[in-house]
Design an enzyme around this catalytic site. Structure first.
Site: not given
Length: 354
Positions: A117, A119, A121, A197
């Site tokens: 995965d 991630d 950012e 979120y």
């Protein structure tokens, strides 16, 4: 149908891994590994007596034991996280992408992960204080394509019943879409974990929902999970590739005047509270009043000064139902140790069932 129910697990938090209710999970993301000089390596050890490698080996062995209770569970290594650097350089050239892909595969096989995965950012965006280039937009696609090839080739060689998985965690605003080739990115992924979120986050100076399902009436131009899903649909991502994100923590702001929602607060007074603390300490203290925003389908707490936006059993039940209504792949949450009582997990799981 079988929907994704994915938990992130923060390696630096304390928890009894054997107690995870894995019978209700389809996927578990171990967070995080990091990228250093183009290579995927272990995070810093959470135990001063163990090296980074020994600590990772210990936790991963415990994770593998969970498959005795749920053989269908897929355990992925999540690489990156907020403020994690190294991606832009690793994606820069064909040679660096090849190095990164081979390193990722070695790491996965060493610790017996079922997939990866990513991630990052965020590609093309330096808001987290990491290196970013305009070329990240195309290079991210090429990085994922390289990873996909290596994972598929390894799966075929090993005759895996379930091929290695490739997923990403993605922001759901224009800041993310401008930095990636979203439709091409989605084509390389088994599914995308939407970080629906932190809409109001550590920079917020007024009180707002951080994980509202629908657009709030007081903030008609603001973010929502539904708006994020629609944004991805509009940019060519199929509903069945989207996994809706839910936070197991709340975000707070101090110095907020009545009525709370929408009011200005004190800059740089932002904080976070785990759902467990909210449910078992803050609400029982009697200080706070719970409010419900029917337009946004989101709760908040207010004590006349501190505003807390959070997820509770009512809001997360609606998200499970929303996943079914919109035909999404499933739901995920950040992160397990924020509610080891499993209250939110149980309600989300129940509402994902047909």
């Amino acid at each position: 149908m079988s929907r994704v129910m994915l938990a992130y697990l923060a390696s630096w938090q304390q928890c009894d891994i054997s107690a995870l209710p894995v019978e209700k999970l389809t996927h578990l993301c171990y967070a995080f590994a990091k990228v250093v000089d183009g290579e995927v390596i272990e995070q810093e050890s959470g135990d001063p007596l163990l090296s980074n490698e020994a600590y990772c080996q210990k936790l991963c062995a415990q994770l593998q034991q969970l498959k005795l209770r749920n053989p269908a569970l897929k355990i992925l290594i999540s690489i990156g996280g907020w403020g994690a650097d190294g991606f832009s350089d690793a994606a820069l050239t064909e040679a660096s992408r090849e190095q990164f892909s081979r390193s990722t595969l070695r790491f996965m096989q060493k610790y017996q992960f079922d997939g990866v995965d990513l991630d990052w950012e965020y590609p093309s965006n330096a808001m987290a204080g990491i290196k970013a280039r305009p070329e990240d937009r195309q290079n991210f696609t090429l990085m994922l394509s390289s990873l996909r090839i290596h994972l598929d080739e390894a799966s075929a060689q090993m005759e895996r019943k379930t091929p290695y998985l490739l997923t990403i965690a993605a922001g759901v605003g224009t800041y993310y879409l401008e930095g990636v080739e979203l439709e091409k990115v989605a084509a390389q992924c088994d599914f995308i974990n939407l970080m629906t979120y932190d809409f109001y986050n550590g920079w917020a100076t007024c009180a707002g929902h951080h994980a509202n399902l629908l657009t709030a009436a007081h903030d008609p131009s603001g973010d929502s999970a539904d708006r994020g899903v629609q944004l991805f649909l509009d940019h060519g991502v199929a509903a069945e590739k989207m996994v809706l994100g839910c936070p197991f923590y709340g975000r707070s702001l101090l110095g907020v005047a009545s009525p709370g929602l929408g009011a200005e607060g004190r800059a740089q007074s932002n904080g976070t509270h785990s759902y467990y603390k909210i449910a078992n300490e803050l609400i029982p203290s009697g200080r706070f009043t719970r409010h419900w925003d029917e337009s946004a389908k989101a709760p908040w707490l207010f004590d006349g000064d501190e505003f807390i936006s959070y997820e509770d059993v009512e809001s997360i039940a609606l998200k499970g139902q929303y996943v079914k209504q919109r035909g999404l792949a499933g739901a995920m949450f950040w992160e397990y140790t924020e509610d080891q009582s499993n209250v939110l997990l149980d309600v989300l799981w129940q509402n994902l069932q047909d």
